[in-house]
Design a protein around this motif. Sequence first.
Motif, PDB file in Angstrom:
ATOM      1  N   SER A   1      24.030  18.912  14.094  1.00  0.00           N
ATOM      2  CA  SER A   1      23.212  20.077  14.452  1.00  0.00           C
ATOM      3  C   SER A   1      22.378  20.490  13.234  1.00  0.00           C
ATOM      4  CB  SER A   1      24.113  21.246  14.861  1.00  0.00           C
ATOM      5  OG  SER A   1      24.843  21.711  13.730  1.00  0.00           O
ATOM      6  N   ARG A   2      21.387  21.367  13.501  1.00  0.00           N
ATOM      7  CA  ARG A   2      20.575  21.886  12.386  1.00  0.00           C
ATOM      8  C   ARG A   2      21.456  22.605  11.374  1.00  0.00           C
ATOM      9  NH1 ARG A   2      14.898  22.320  13.035  1.00  0.00           N
ATOM     10  NH2 ARG A   2      14.219  21.615  15.074  1.00  0.00           N
ATOM     11  N   GLU A   3      22.452  23.319  11.881  1.00  0.00           N
ATOM     12  CA  GLU A   3      23.349  24.066  10.989  1.00  0.00           C
ATOM     13  C   GLU A   3      24.177  23.107  10.121  1.00  0.00           C
ATOM     14  OE1 GLU A   3      23.218  24.574  14.388  1.00  0.00           O
ATOM     15  OE2 GLU A   3      21.929  26.350  14.222  1.00  0.00           O
ATOM     16  N   GLN A   4      24.660  22.030  10.718  1.00  0.00           N
ATOM     17  CA  GLN A   4      25.447  21.055   9.950  1.00  0.00           C
ATOM     18  C   GLN A   4      24.580  20.370   8.888  1.00  0.00           C
ATOM     19  OE1 GLN A   4      26.748  18.944  13.517  1.00  0.00           O
ATOM     20  NE2 GLN A   4      28.892  19.272  12.891  1.00  0.00           N
ATOM     21  N   ILE A   5      23.355  20.075   9.250  1.00  0.00           N
ATOM     22  CA  ILE A   5      22.440  19.442   8.297  1.00  0.00           C
ATOM     23  C   ILE A   5      22.129  20.409   7.159  1.00  0.00           C
ATOM     24  CG2 ILE A   5      20.120  18.489   7.991  1.00  0.00           C
ATOM     25  CD1 ILE A   5      20.353  17.469  10.939  1.00  0.00           C
ATOM     26  N   ALA A   6      21.900  21.668   7.485  1.00  0.00           N
ATOM     27  CA  ALA A   6      21.642  22.683   6.455  1.00  0.00           C
ATOM     28  C   ALA A   6      22.841  22.820   5.537  1.00  0.00           C
ATOM     29  CB  ALA A   6      21.299  24.021   7.104  1.00  0.00           C
ATOM     30  N   SER A   7      24.044  22.765   6.101  1.00  0.00           N
ATOM     31  CA  SER A   7      25.262  22.851   5.302  1.00  0.00           C
ATOM     32  C   SER A   7      25.377  21.658   4.350  1.00  0.00           C
ATOM     33  CB  SER A   7      26.482  22.921   6.221  1.00  0.00           C
ATOM     34  OG  SER A   7      27.666  22.950   5.473  1.00  0.00           O
ATOM     35  N   LEU A   8      25.082  20.471   4.869  1.00  0.00           N
ATOM     36  CA  LEU A   8      25.106  19.276   4.010  1.00  0.00           C
ATOM     37  C   LEU A   8      24.102  19.404   2.866  1.00  0.00           C
ATOM     38  CD1 LEU A   8      25.344  16.461   6.712  1.00  0.00           C
ATOM     39  CD2 LEU A   8      27.121  17.086   5.047  1.00  0.00           C
ATOM     40  N   ARG A   9      22.926  19.950   3.169  1.00  0.00           N
ATOM     41  CA  ARG A   9      21.893  20.140   2.156  1.00  0.00           C
ATOM     42  C   ARG A   9      22.383  21.183   1.125  1.00  0.00           C
ATOM     43  NH1 ARG A   9      17.943  20.753   5.418  1.00  0.00           N
ATOM     44  NH2 ARG A   9      17.288  18.602   5.370  1.00  0.00           N
ATOM     45  N   ASP A  10      22.967  22.291   1.576  1.00  0.00           N
ATOM     46  CA  ASP A  10      23.464  23.334   0.675  1.00  0.00           C
ATOM     47  C   ASP A  10      24.579  22.822  -0.229  1.00  0.00           C
ATOM     48  OD1 ASP A  10      21.688  25.112   1.805  1.00  0.00           O
ATOM     49  OD2 ASP A  10      23.188  26.065   3.122  1.00  0.00           O
ATOM     50  N   GLU A  11      25.396  21.918   0.305  1.00  0.00           N
ATOM     51  CA  GLU A  11      26.513  21.347  -0.474  1.00  0.00           C
ATOM     52  C   GLU A  11      26.077  20.238  -1.430  1.00  0.00           C
ATOM     53  OE1 GLU A  11      29.299  20.073   2.476  1.00  0.00           O
ATOM     54  OE2 GLU A  11      29.619  22.109   3.250  1.00  0.00           O
ATOM     55  N   GLY A  12      24.808  19.850  -1.334  1.00  0.00           N
ATOM     56  CA  GLY A  12      24.294  18.796  -2.200  1.00  0.00           C
ATOM     57  C   GLY A  12      24.627  17.392  -1.740  1.00  0.00           C
ATOM     58  N   ALA A  13      25.131  17.276  -0.504  1.00  0.00           N
ATOM     59  CA  ALA A  13      25.471  15.958   0.026  1.00  0.00           C
ATOM     60  C   ALA A  13      24.220  15.172   0.390  1.00  0.00           C
ATOM     61  CB  ALA A  13      26.375  16.099   1.240  1.00  0.00           C
ATOM     62  N   ILE A  14      23.173  15.889   0.762  1.00  0.00           N
ATOM     63  CA  ILE A  14      21.884  15.236   1.067  1.00  0.00           C
ATOM     64  C   ILE A  14      20.785  15.981   0.329  1.00  0.00           C
ATOM     65  CG2 ILE A  14      22.577  14.317   3.271  1.00  0.00           C
ATOM     66  CD1 ILE A  14      21.008  16.637   4.594  1.00  0.00           C
TER      67      ILE A  14
ATOM     68  N   ASN B   1       0.805  -1.224   0.000  1.00  0.00           N
ATOM     69  CA  ASN B   1       0.000   0.000   0.000  1.00  0.00           C
ATOM     70  C   ASN B   1       0.841   1.280   0.000  1.00  0.00           C
ATOM     71  OD1 ASN B   1      -2.547  -1.358   0.207  1.00  0.00           O
ATOM     72  ND2 ASN B   1      -2.046  -1.797   2.331  1.00  0.00           N
ATOM     73  N   TRP B   2       2.154   1.131   0.038  1.00  0.00           N
ATOM     74  CA  TRP B   2       3.016   2.300   0.178  1.00  0.00           C
ATOM     75  C   TRP B   2       4.348   1.994  -0.490  1.00  0.00           C
ATOM     76  CZ3 TRP B   2       6.867   3.144   4.444  1.00  0.00           C
ATOM     77  CH2 TRP B   2       7.303   4.460   4.521  1.00  0.00           C
ATOM     78  N   VAL B   3       4.883   2.917  -1.251  1.00  0.00           N
ATOM     79  CA  VAL B   3       6.153   2.689  -1.944  1.00  0.00           C
ATOM     80  C   VAL B   3       7.353   3.091  -1.097  1.00  0.00           C
ATOM     81  CG1 VAL B   3       5.142   2.881  -4.235  1.00  0.00           C
ATOM     82  CG2 VAL B   3       6.125   4.922  -3.154  1.00  0.00           C
ATOM     83  N   GLY B   4       7.104   3.624   0.074  1.00  0.00           N
ATOM     84  CA  GLY B   4       8.201   4.023   0.946  1.00  0.00           C
ATOM     85  C   GLY B   4       8.330   5.532   1.021  1.00  0.00           C
ATOM     86  N   PRO B   5       9.267   6.007   1.824  1.00  0.00           N
ATOM     87  CA  PRO B   5       9.414   7.456   1.998  1.00  0.00           C
ATOM     88  C   PRO B   5      10.015   8.109   0.755  1.00  0.00           C
ATOM     89  CG  PRO B   5      11.170   6.305   3.130  1.00  0.00           C
ATOM     90  CD  PRO B   5      10.232   5.251   2.618  1.00  0.00           C
ATOM     91  N   GLU B   6       9.782   9.381   0.637  1.00  0.00           N
ATOM     92  CA  GLU B   6      10.413  10.140  -0.447  1.00  0.00           C
ATOM     93  C   GLU B   6      11.915  10.209  -0.188  1.00  0.00           C
ATOM     94  OE1 GLU B   6       8.674  13.751  -1.877  1.00  0.00           O
ATOM     95  OE2 GLU B   6       6.721  13.214  -1.007  1.00  0.00           O
ATOM     96  N   LEU B   7      12.671  10.362  -1.236  1.00  0.00           N
ATOM     97  CA  LEU B   7      14.118  10.454  -1.122  1.00  0.00           C
ATOM     98  C   LEU B   7      14.486  11.594  -0.175  1.00  0.00           C
ATOM     99  CD1 LEU B   7      16.836   9.365  -2.110  1.00  0.00           C
ATOM    100  CD2 LEU B   7      16.733  11.038  -3.960  1.00  0.00           C
ATOM    101  N   GLY B   8      15.222  11.260   0.861  1.00  0.00           N
ATOM    102  CA  GLY B   8      15.674  12.263   1.828  1.00  0.00           C
ATOM    103  C   GLY B   8      14.657  12.651   2.881  1.00  0.00           C
ATOM    104  N   GLU B   9      13.489  12.021   2.868  1.00  0.00           N
ATOM    105  CA  GLU B   9      12.420  12.396   3.795  1.00  0.00           C
ATOM    106  C   GLU B   9      12.849  12.300   5.255  1.00  0.00           C
ATOM    107  OE1 GLU B   9       7.939  10.829   4.967  1.00  0.00           O
ATOM    108  OE2 GLU B   9       8.677  10.499   2.934  1.00  0.00           O
ATOM    109  N   HIS B  10      13.705  11.367   5.586  1.00  0.00           N
ATOM    110  CA  HIS B  10      14.102  11.164   6.976  1.00  0.00           C
ATOM    111  C   HIS B  10      15.530  11.644   7.278  1.00  0.00           C
ATOM    112  CE1 HIS B  10      10.903   8.000   6.433  1.00  0.00           C
ATOM    113  NE2 HIS B  10      10.410   8.800   7.357  1.00  0.00           N
ATOM    114  N   ASN B  11      16.121  12.373   6.350  1.00  0.00           N
ATOM    115  CA  ASN B  11      17.504  12.832   6.550  1.00  0.00           C
ATOM    116  C   ASN B  11      17.691  13.578   7.864  1.00  0.00           C
ATOM    117  OD1 ASN B  11      18.226  11.729   4.128  1.00  0.00           O
ATOM    118  ND2 ASN B  11      18.571  13.683   3.079  1.00  0.00           N
TER     119      ASN B  11
END
Length: 134
Positions: free
Chosen positions: A121-134, A101-111
């Motif tokens: 930290s939130r800042e480190q996660i934001a940095s990873l997102r800005d760098e395209g790592a996640i 009934n479900w194909v699973g989470p969207e890519l990166g949904e639980h990052n």
Amino acid sequence: IGRQDLAEDVTLACNDGRDARRDEIYGVIDRWVGSLRLEQVLATLNQAEVPASRIFSAEDMFHDPQFLAREMLLSAKLPDGKAFKMPGIVPKLSDTPGEVNWVGPELGEHNEHVLSGLGYSREQIASLRDEGAI
């Protein structure tokens, strides 16, 4: 497989004897299988009541009537509408066959949840997102 000498060899009557000569036996079997068409090999083994089957490639599975009839490969869609195939339910039981009934989470949904759980930290996660790592 036409090797009466092996069939009558008393040292091969037990698994210990066969295991001690496994390289030799596998070589004989490999040469026999390699000398015949797949259909001949399977027919010979079937006639001798030896459980055997071909090994399916992924492409074979997508075209095999048994795989299709048992819904072993399901058609599904991603949230963006892109179609894809996914595995069906195994084992398929008659009274409770199960369903997907479900194909699973969207890519990166639980990052964020996973990375924050690992101490980012939130800042480190934001940095990873800005760098395209996640």
